[in-house]
Design a protein around this motif. Structure first.
Motif, PDB file in Angstrom:
ATOM      1  N   LEU A   1       0.887  -1.073  -0.173  1.00 23.69           N
ATOM      2  CA  LEU A   1       0.003   0.002   0.040  1.00 23.69           C
ATOM      3  C   LEU A   1       0.790   1.345  -0.135  1.00 23.69           C
ATOM      4  O   LEU A   1       0.591   2.289  -0.790  1.00 23.69           O
ATOM      5  N   LEU A   2       1.967   1.264   0.830  1.00 22.30           N
ATOM      6  CA  LEU A   2       2.933   2.342   0.979  1.00 22.30           C
ATOM      7  C   LEU A   2       3.517   2.593  -0.427  1.00 22.30           C
ATOM      8  O   LEU A   2       3.514   3.648  -0.898  1.00 22.30           O
ATOM      9  N   ALA A   3       4.026   1.448  -1.027  1.00 23.44           N
ATOM     10  CA  ALA A   3       4.505   1.602  -2.445  1.00 23.44           C
ATOM     11  C   ALA A   3       3.739   2.228  -3.336  1.00 23.44           C
ATOM     12  O   ALA A   3       4.089   2.868  -4.349  1.00 23.44           O
ATOM     13  N   ASP A   4       2.581   1.687  -3.312  1.00 18.40           N
ATOM     14  CA  ASP A   4       1.384   2.049  -4.361  1.00 18.40           C
ATOM     15  C   ASP A   4       1.157   3.528  -4.088  1.00 18.40           C
ATOM     16  O   ASP A   4       0.912   4.413  -5.120  1.00 18.40           O
ATOM     17  N   TYR A   5       1.044   4.069  -2.810  1.00 15.64           N
ATOM     18  CA  TYR A   5       0.870   5.537  -2.482  1.00 15.64           C
ATOM     19  C   TYR A   5       1.931   6.446  -3.227  1.00 15.64           C
ATOM     20  O   TYR A   5       1.475   7.172  -3.953  1.00 15.64           O
ATOM     21  N   ILE A   6       3.093   5.775  -3.145  1.00 14.13           N
ATOM     22  CA  ILE A   6       4.182   6.671  -3.603  1.00 14.13           C
ATOM     23  C   ILE A   6       4.046   6.807  -5.359  1.00 14.13           C
ATOM     24  O   ILE A   6       4.294   7.998  -5.646  1.00 14.13           O
ATOM     25  N   ARG A   7       3.945   5.441  -5.655  1.00 17.66           N
ATOM     26  CA  ARG A   7       3.617   5.253  -7.236  1.00 17.66           C
ATOM     27  C   ARG A   7       2.526   6.200  -7.904  1.00 17.66           C
ATOM     28  O   ARG A   7       2.673   7.299  -8.577  1.00 17.66           O
ATOM     29  N   ILE A   8       1.454   6.178  -7.303  1.00 12.05           N
ATOM     30  CA  ILE A   8       0.428   6.953  -7.646  1.00 12.05           C
ATOM     31  C   ILE A   8       0.343   8.279  -7.812  1.00 12.05           C
ATOM     32  O   ILE A   8       0.248   9.133  -8.359  1.00 12.05           O
TER      33      ILE A   8
ATOM     34  N   LEU B   1      -5.998  16.898   4.579  1.00 14.09           N
ATOM     35  CA  LEU B   1      -6.376  16.241   6.090  1.00 14.09           C
ATOM     36  C   LEU B   1      -6.829  14.571   5.648  1.00 14.09           C
ATOM     37  O   LEU B   1      -6.107  13.545   6.443  1.00 14.09           O
ATOM     38  N   ASN B   2      -7.774  14.473   4.663  1.00  8.89           N
ATOM     39  CA  ASN B   2      -8.128  13.070   4.390  1.00  8.89           C
ATOM     40  C   ASN B   2      -6.745  12.179   4.007  1.00  8.89           C
ATOM     41  O   ASN B   2      -6.718  10.944   4.241  1.00  8.89           O
ATOM     42  N   ASN B   3      -6.270  13.011   2.970  1.00  6.15           N
ATOM     43  CA  ASN B   3      -5.083  12.346   2.329  1.00  6.15           C
ATOM     44  C   ASN B   3      -4.145  11.884   3.552  1.00  6.15           C
ATOM     45  O   ASN B   3      -3.395  10.768   3.590  1.00  6.15           O
ATOM     46  N   PHE B   4      -3.700  12.880   4.137  1.00  8.73           N
ATOM     47  CA  PHE B   4      -2.451  12.568   5.393  1.00  8.73           C
ATOM     48  C   PHE B   4      -2.984  11.346   6.363  1.00  8.73           C
ATOM     49  O   PHE B   4      -2.260  10.655   6.638  1.00  8.73           O
ATOM     50  N   HIS B   5      -4.086  11.648   6.658  1.00  8.92           N
ATOM     51  CA  HIS B   5      -4.523  10.822   7.766  1.00  8.92           C
ATOM     52  C   HIS B   5      -4.648   9.062   7.216  1.00  8.92           C
ATOM     53  O   HIS B   5      -4.720   8.163   7.952  1.00  8.92           O
ATOM     54  N   ALA B   6      -5.007   9.192   5.932  1.00  8.65           N
ATOM     55  CA  ALA B   6      -5.274   7.807   5.392  1.00  8.65           C
ATOM     56  C   ALA B   6      -3.660   7.227   5.151  1.00  8.65           C
ATOM     57  O   ALA B   6      -3.417   6.007   5.313  1.00  8.65           O
ATOM     58  N   LEU B   7      -2.596   8.142   4.948  1.00  5.66           N
ATOM     59  CA  LEU B   7      -1.190   7.821   4.827  1.00  5.66           C
ATOM     60  C   LEU B   7      -0.813   7.322   6.285  1.00  5.66           C
ATOM     61  O   LEU B   7      -0.042   6.247   6.490  1.00  5.66           O
ATOM     62  N   LEU B   8      -1.242   8.130   7.227  1.00  5.74           N
ATOM     63  CA  LEU B   8      -0.789   7.676   8.816  1.00  5.74           C
ATOM     64  C   LEU B   8      -1.394   6.392   9.242  1.00  5.74           C
ATOM     65  O   LEU B   8      -0.782   5.513   9.744  1.00  5.74           O
ATOM     66  N   GLY B   9      -2.523   6.138   8.522  1.00  6.13           N
ATOM     67  CA  GLY B   9      -3.090   4.653   8.869  1.00  6.13           C
ATOM     68  C   GLY B   9      -2.461   3.557   8.181  1.00  6.13           C
ATOM     69  O   GLY B   9      -2.319   2.503   8.786  1.00  6.13           O
ATOM     70  N   ILE B  10      -1.731   3.681   6.945  1.00  6.48           N
ATOM     71  CA  ILE B  10      -0.922   2.957   6.417  1.00  6.48           C
ATOM     72  C   ILE B  10       0.430   2.522   7.440  1.00  6.48           C
ATOM     73  O   ILE B  10       0.780   1.611   7.609  1.00  6.48           O
ATOM     74  N   LEU B  11       0.918   3.933   7.825  1.00  4.84           N
ATOM     75  CA  LEU B  11       2.227   3.797   8.709  1.00  4.84           C
ATOM     76  C   LEU B  11       1.896   2.903   9.978  1.00  4.84           C
ATOM     77  O   LEU B  11       2.916   2.488  10.513  1.00  4.84           O
ATOM     78  N   GLU B  12       0.798   3.243  10.328  1.00  9.55           N
ATOM     79  CA  GLU B  12       0.518   2.666  11.767  1.00  9.55           C
ATOM     80  C   GLU B  12       0.719   1.301  11.698  1.00  9.55           C
ATOM     81  O   GLU B  12       0.984   0.555  12.614  1.00  9.55           O
ATOM     82  N   ARG B  13       0.610   0.626  10.485  1.00 14.48           N
ATOM     83  CA  ARG B  13       0.722  -0.783  10.496  1.00 14.48           C
ATOM     84  C   ARG B  13       2.165  -1.318  10.097  1.00 14.48           C
ATOM     85  O   ARG B  13       2.667  -2.359   9.962  1.00 14.48           O
ATOM     86  N   LEU B  14       2.923  -0.166  10.180  1.00 15.46           N
ATOM     87  CA  LEU B  14       4.272  -0.438   9.495  1.00 15.46           C
ATOM     88  C   LEU B  14       5.539  -0.056  10.521  1.00 15.46           C
ATOM     89  O   LEU B  14       6.384  -0.848  10.769  1.00 15.46           O
ATOM     90  N   VAL B  15       5.276   1.064  11.278  1.00 14.53           N
ATOM     91  CA  VAL B  15       6.351   1.434  12.228  1.00 14.53           C
ATOM     92  C   VAL B  15       6.273   0.448  13.531  1.00 14.53           C
ATOM     93  O   VAL B  15       5.276  -0.060  13.858  1.00 14.53           O
ATOM     94  N   PRO B  16       7.509   0.204  14.064  1.00 15.51           N
ATOM     95  CA  PRO B  16       7.442  -0.577  15.294  1.00 15.51           C
ATOM     96  C   PRO B  16       6.716   0.057  16.476  1.00 15.51           C
ATOM     97  O   PRO B  16       6.179   0.951  16.447  1.00 15.51           O
ATOM     98  N   GLU B  17       6.052  -0.754  17.396  1.00 21.10           N
ATOM     99  CA  GLU B  17       5.575  -0.506  18.350  1.00 21.10           C
ATOM    100  C   GLU B  17       6.360   0.434  19.405  1.00 21.10           C
ATOM    101  O   GLU B  17       7.597   0.164  19.653  1.00 21.10           O
ATOM    102  N   GLY B  18       5.716   1.178  19.940  1.00 20.43           N
ATOM    103  CA  GLY B  18       6.204   2.398  20.892  1.00 20.43           C
ATOM    104  C   GLY B  18       6.769   3.613  20.060  1.00 20.43           C
ATOM    105  O   GLY B  18       7.529   4.348  20.882  1.00 20.43           O
ATOM    106  N   VAL B  19       6.781   3.703  18.892  1.00 17.97           N
ATOM    107  CA  VAL B  19       7.226   4.735  18.164  1.00 17.97           C
ATOM    108  C   VAL B  19       6.225   5.980  18.578  1.00 17.97           C
ATOM    109  O   VAL B  19       5.272   5.924  18.457  1.00 17.97           O
ATOM    110  N   PRO B  20       7.009   6.965  19.198  1.00 16.99           N
ATOM    111  CA  PRO B  20       6.059   8.041  19.358  1.00 16.99           C
ATOM    112  C   PRO B  20       5.180   8.821  18.274  1.00 16.99           C
ATOM    113  O   PRO B  20       5.444   8.611  17.254  1.00 16.99           O
TER     114      PRO B  20
END
Length: 234
Positions: free
Chosen positions: A83-90, A128-147
């Motif tokens: 999803l993240l790779a597709d986001y960057i590509r699109i 905001l909609n765009n940014f929060h959707a990207l954050l949703g992808i990152l939530e599943r990728l970054v390690p636990e405990g990341v501020p």
């Protein structure tokens, strides 16, 4: 009727992108569109409403609908790395593709750097909609405990990289030697940003590993142009 409205919207988008809202007069817009000056009020209700419509016409460049819709529809079945790779590509294909009118990129960049009251609510919500959707992808990728603030910084870094190349096109043409231009097709840039982000997040992926060993087909994808030949003039 639709032809007249379309000509007005195109002329307005071009002039708003070139001059900004205040310096693009209603008369100049109508002259470029080849219509009577009263047409703006008839079709759009005024110059301000026409500006909003022009920004709305350009705004989809900054929202990769397919990626976000797929994540929303079935998040558990979607690989967040893909999803993240597709986001960057699109994002990059929309902004740097041969079929993208250059006025759309310029107008959105203007609105990002100097927001107008006319588009404030629409544009802020869109971003905001765009940014929060990207954050949703990152939530599943970054390690636990990341501020939380680090997640925002990562997301902003991704958006910044995706918007810099189309925004700085002319500057990059001066910086990058002609001999290196073939390595700056849209596909090359997509792969570079994806690899860069994955490395920063300590992620691995088979498709990124393959890119790192062989980028010989980058320039063949859709016969993409090199940097400086990216967007249509109108």
């Amino acid at each position: 009727m639709e032809d007249t409205r379309g000509r007005l919207l195109l002329a307005a988008g071009e002039l708003f992108a070139e001059r900004g809202f205040d310096r693009a007069s209603a008369r100049d817009i109508c002259d470029r569109a080849g219509v009577n000056v009263a047409a703006i009020n008839y079709y759009f209700g005024g110059k301000e409403a026409l500006y909003v419509e022009a920004v709305k016409a350009a705004a989809p460049l900054f929202r990769p609908e397919a990626v976000f819709d797929r994540q929303k529809r079935d998040p558990d079945q979607c690989d967040p790395k893909q999803l993240l790779a597709d986001y960057i590509r699109i994002m990059l294909e929309h902004m740097m593709g041969q079929d993208t009118p250059s006025w759309k990129i310029k107008l959105i960049m203007r609105e990002m750097l100097d927001p107008t009251p006319a588009c404030d609510a629409f544009f802020r919500q869109h971003v905001l909609n765009n940014f929060h959707a990207l954050l949703g992808i990152l939530e599943r990728l970054v390690p636990e405990g990341v501020p939380e603030h680090r997640k925002y910084q990562i997301a902003l870094s991704i958006v910044g990289q995706c918007t810099y190349y189309p925004a700085a096109g002319r500057l990059l043409e001066e910086i990058i030697p002609d001999s290196l231009r073939p390595q700056f097709t849209v596909e090359h840039i997509v792969r570079h940003i994806t690899e860069f982000v994955f490395s920063a997040l300590s992620l691995t992926s088979s498709f990124v590993d393959q890119w790192r060993t062989d980028d010989s087909d980058c320039g063949d994808r859709k016969k993409e142009p090199a940097l400086g030949q990216n967007a249509k003039a109108d």
